[in-house]
Design an enzyme around this catalytic site. Structure first.
Site, PDB file in Angstrom:
ATOM      1  N   SER A  70      55.183  64.352  21.174  1.00 27.76           N
ATOM      2  CA  SER A  70      56.121  64.726  22.232  1.00 27.76           C
ATOM      3  C   SER A  70      56.685  66.134  21.970  1.00 27.76           C
ATOM      4  CB  SER A  70      57.226  63.668  22.339  1.00 27.76           C
ATOM      5  OG  SER A  70      57.986  63.842  23.500  1.00 27.76           O
ATOM      6  N   ASP A  98      52.159  58.586  32.063  1.00 29.12           N
ATOM      7  CA  ASP A  98      53.367  58.966  31.332  1.00 29.12           C
ATOM      8  C   ASP A  98      54.454  59.319  32.346  1.00 29.12           C
ATOM      9  OD1 ASP A  98      55.383  60.182  29.846  1.00 29.12           O
ATOM     10  OD2 ASP A  98      53.987  61.160  28.476  1.00 29.12           O
ATOM     11  N   HIS A 131      54.597  56.981  27.587  1.00 29.41           N
ATOM     12  CA  HIS A 131      55.026  58.062  26.695  1.00 29.41           C
ATOM     13  C   HIS A 131      55.114  57.526  25.273  1.00 29.41           C
ATOM     14  CE1 HIS A 131      56.685  62.060  25.979  1.00 29.41           C
ATOM     15  NE2 HIS A 131      57.525  61.479  25.124  1.00 29.41           N
TER      16      HIS A 131
END
Length: 422
Positions: free
Chosen positions: A207, A345, A376
């Site tokens: 991320s 996502d 995610h």
């Protein structure tokens, strides 16, 4: 008399209403859980080359169907929510040593070091340098699960703890982690290079960490020395382009934005004395009024504008996002680079995925991997309801790293043979 006391039968129309209600509920469940969505191998974007052909042969997960848990695994929202709340299933507790590095501005950076638990597949000394997601650290369950798996595959692991993220580590300067600051990650990498001069590096970012590691590698060619490859999972590539989509209610991004902003507020306020105290020599642009604005912030963009950008003296939010995003550095990365995102996502808008797609069309060292499902940082696997402890993501990163190590070993052996023949 008995005939008069009998309950009259309900009209058939009521049975129809019941059936319609049941059908409507089932329809909503099917739509919300995305049950009609197919399972398939991930979409791959790459240029035909010796490396890409080797990867397709050596990484079965790239061409194998990814099958999430049947009941809920096709919902990106549920995958994301489970990752956020549960982290991982039966998460292990790898044993590591915490290292402290004093930065030039007085900040105290920490990372955790985990030694390998088995011999590596090619017998080399390889260290994974790992950057977690926003406000995350080595004690997060998804990090612990991945580290344990990597250790068992022969990798030493170094995991950065984002500045200010660990609740038991106080800030020693009026600064905490930001969207694209690479200082602490670079300090960790330099420590590993000096302490283990024979080791080679596999760079991994999750991320926000994906943005940091890609920016770090692209900042200077020297940062890519001794690096075998880089893997970025679920990053957004451009904060400037993402900020507008993050304020939209499509895919509930505005709600996720609010939740992450609330978490960031709690972390900043837990360090309010170190950041805003009277005894602190704050950045000139950081004022006490920014603390009052922080209380009313409902989005990450407001927090970034009022607080985060000022740690590094940016004049505007636009300048901060432009300079801190890895998008302008990706073309400077020359080591093998695998970029992974999930099509469902809810945090990364599909428009942002044009960035890795375009890059993979221009650079032979880049492969973009896009499975249909995963949310995610979810990527859970399992048959029906209960997910397995290891995720598809955990296995893919290690499988890719193993393949790159074998590719480099084959190259070096070929080079040695050529030199002997000459």
């Amino acid at each position: 008399m008995n005939a008069m006391l009998e309950t009259p039968e309900l009209p058939a129309v009521f049975d129809g209403v019941k059936l319609a209600a049941v059908a409507a509920v089932l329809y909503v469940i099917v739509r919300c859980l995305n049950l009609k969505s197919p399972t398939a191998p991930p979409d791959l974007y790459f240029q035909d080359s010796g490396l890409s052909r080797f990867l397709l042969k050596s990484c079965p997960l790239l061409t194998k169907e990814y099958i999430p848990p049947l009941i809920w695994g096709k919902s990106g929202h549920i995958q994301t929510a489970l990752y956020g709340k549960m982290g991982r299933v039966r998460s292990p507790h790898p044993y590591g040593h915490r290292k402290f590095i004093t930065m030039s501005d007085g900040a105290t950076s920490t990372f955790d070091l985990f030694e390998p638990l088995a011999e590596h597949c090619v017998g080399d000394d390889v260290t994974m340098v790992i950057c977690p997601g926003i406000a995350n650290h080595s004690e997060k369950q998804y990090i612990r699960t991945f580290v344990d798996y990597a250790q068992k595959n022969g990798y030493r692991c170094a995991v950065l703890n984002h500045l200010g993220a660990l609740p038991n580590i106080e800030l020693t300067s009026p600064r905490m982690f930001t969207y694209g600051c690479t200082w602490e990650f670079g300090a960790m990498v330099n420590y590993i290079k000096k302490t283990y001069p024979q080791t080679q590096l596999v760079v991994v970012g999750f991320s926000l960490g994906g943005n940091i590691v890609c920016k770090y590698l692209g900042e200077t060619q020297a940062n890519q020395e001794k690096v075998l490859c880089c893997v970025s999972v679920c990053q957004g590539y451009s904060a400037l382009r993402a900020q507008e989509t993050f304020m939209q209610w499509d895919q509930c991004r505005r709600f996720y934005n609010f939740l992450m902003a609330d978490n960031m507020k709690k972390i900043i306020l837990s360090h309010r004395q170190a950041l805003f105290g009277d005894h602190v020599k704050k950045p000139q642009s950081l004022e006490d009024t920014d603390l009052s604005r922080l209380y009313t912030a409902t989005s990450l963009m407001q927090i970034d504008d009022n607080v985060m950008r000022k740690f590094h003296g940016y004049n505007s939010l636009k300048e901060y996002y432009e300079e801190e995003s890895c998008m302008r550095y990706l073309h400077r990365i020359y080591v093998p680079l695998m970029l992974v995102n999930a099509a469902d996502d809810p945090l990364v808008h599909e428009s942002l995925l044009t960035i890795p797609k375009s890059l993979s069309e221009k650079r032979e060292n880049v492969m973009f991997v896009l499975p249909l499902h995963g949310g995610h940082l979810g990527f859970f696997e399992g048959s029906v309801l209960f997910p397995e402890p290891l995720t598809w993501m955990d296995k893919l990163v290690v499988e890719y790293a193993n393949a790159i190590c074998q590719w480099e070993r084959n190259k070096s052996q070929c080079s040695d043979t050529e030199q002997m023949e000459a």
